[in-house]
Design a protein around this motif. Structure first.
Motif, short mmCIF file in Angstrom:
data_model
loop_
_atom_site.label_atom_id
_atom_site.label_comp_id
_atom_site.label_asym_id
_atom_site.label_seq_id
_atom_site.Cartn_x
_atom_site.Cartn_y
_atom_site.Cartn_z
N MET A 95 0.75 -1.20 0.19
CA MET A 95 0.12 -0.04 -0.21
C MET A 95 0.72 1.12 0.09
O MET A 95 0.47 2.22 -0.73
N LEU A 106 -6.08 -7.25 -1.82
CA LEU A 106 -6.28 -5.78 -1.70
C LEU A 106 -7.33 -5.26 -2.67
O LEU A 106 -8.28 -4.38 -2.50
N PHE A 120 -9.10 -1.63 -2.43
CA PHE A 120 -8.17 -0.66 -1.81
C PHE A 120 -7.24 -0.48 -3.19
O PHE A 120 -6.66 0.66 -3.46
N ILE A 135 -4.51 2.75 -7.28
CA ILE A 135 -4.86 2.67 -5.92
C ILE A 135 -6.29 3.51 -6.09
O ILE A 135 -6.84 4.39 -6.95
N GLY A 156 -8.36 3.03 -0.79
CA GLY A 156 -7.14 2.46 -0.26
C GLY A 156 -6.33 3.91 -0.14
O GLY A 156 -5.39 3.60 1.14
N TYR A 182 -5.04 3.78 3.90
CA TYR A 182 -3.22 3.95 4.13
C TYR A 182 -3.09 5.25 5.06
O TYR A 182 -2.10 5.31 5.94
#
Length: 314
Positions: free
Chosen positions: A25, A77, A82, A93, A97, A101
């Protein structure tokens, strides 16, 4: 950036899937969008693992272990929302996401990922595939025998692929779905050796989306109705009645109704009364895997055991 010594590892020294999630991430936030293969290599290299760990391959030589593990983490993910696919082989992304993060940073855990609404919905769809209640959770322990582990992993993997396949079908056009329905029945050998199949005209189908003639003269025929509905939109009794009416006009006694969603109880009962075979989204994707429609075998593995009879030969 976390390095190898900071990561949780399995007994063989390989970083666990969960430990790589915040690393992935962090790089996703920085890159914004990427080529998937290059992204996996970047993540694997940035952690600076010992060469024997970074380059370790499966005993069968079916790929690099850490890169395979990162691919599974990426899939998780993606399921949680995400990251997302932008086109084949490329990802980016998502707003979710980015937010997650920023909130958790390197404290982002697997529990946080799997408790997202999209991931929970994904798991519910897999549970729905198991009408007998034999739901297969992700394999995370090592106490089972090898064949138990392989069986559990295979079952889970098939469910994952079938689930993703169904999601992709939802995004296709109704016309594509009609072709898919015909192609599936061909793969199941309903066409016969000398028969032929076709998707009917989009504007003048008369309630019939496809026809399979099982012999050169067309004496044996299978008529198909295909409804590419979203998951929440069930096929109802009126849909079955309309298809039955179309079958009667054709003087047909063989009908298959295929949908990407499911059938209401009333629709199922009517279909049985009219001798119409129903295939819902779960059955559809199970059959696609079974007959190799829309999927291909990427890798295969073998389990060996000692041939005691051979070793006892004199």
């Amino acid at each position: 950036m976390l390095n190898y010594n900071d990561l949780k590892k399995s007994p063989d020294g390989m970083p666990t899937l969960e430990s790589m999630i915040p690393v992935m991430m962090a790089i996703a936030v920085k890159e914004k969008s990427w080529n998937n293969r290059e992204f996996i290599r970047i993540v694997a290299d940035v952690v600076v693992m010992p060469p024997e760990i970074r380059n370790k391959r499966y005993a069968s030589d079916n790929g690099n272990i850490i890169e395979n593990r990162l691919s599974w983490a990426m899939s998780r993910l993606k399921t949680a929302g995400f990251v997302a696919s932008v086109r084949r082989g490329y990802g980016e992304i998502t707003e979710l996401g980015q937010q997650m993060y920023e909130k958790y940073g390197y404290n982002l855990t697997n529990d946080i990922v799997v408790n997202q609404s999209k991931y929970i919905e994904h798991e519910q769809m897999i549970k729905e595939r198991k009408k007998d209640g034999e739901y297969t959770a992700e394999v995370t322990v090592y106490e089972e025998t090898h064949d138990e582990i392989m069986s559990a992993v295979e079952s889970r993997h098939k469910d994952e692929v079938a689930n993703e396949l169904l999601k992709k079908i939802y995004s296709q056009t109704p016309r594509f779905f009609e072709h898919l329905a015909v192609e599936l029945l061909i793969a199941m050998d309903y066409k016969g050796l000398d028969g032929f199949a076709r998707v009917t005209s989009a504007t003048k189908d008369g309630g019939i989306d496809g026809v399979i003639k099982q012999d050169p003269l067309g004496i044996g025929r299978v008529y198909i109705q295909a409804k590419r509905y979203q998951r929440a939109n069930k096929v109802g009794r009126p849909d079955i009645d309309a298809f039955y009416g179309a079958l009667r006009r054709e003087r047909a006694d063989r009908g298959v109704f295929i949908t990407s969603s499911s059938f209401s109880k009333e629709a199922e009962e009517a279909a049985k009364d009219f001798s119409i075979v129903t295939i819902d989204g779960i059955q559809l994707t199970d059959l696609m895997l079974q007959y190799g429609v829309g999927v291909k075998v990427e890798k295969s593995y073998h389990l060996y055991k000692i041939d005691e009879e051979f070793l006892e030969m004199e």
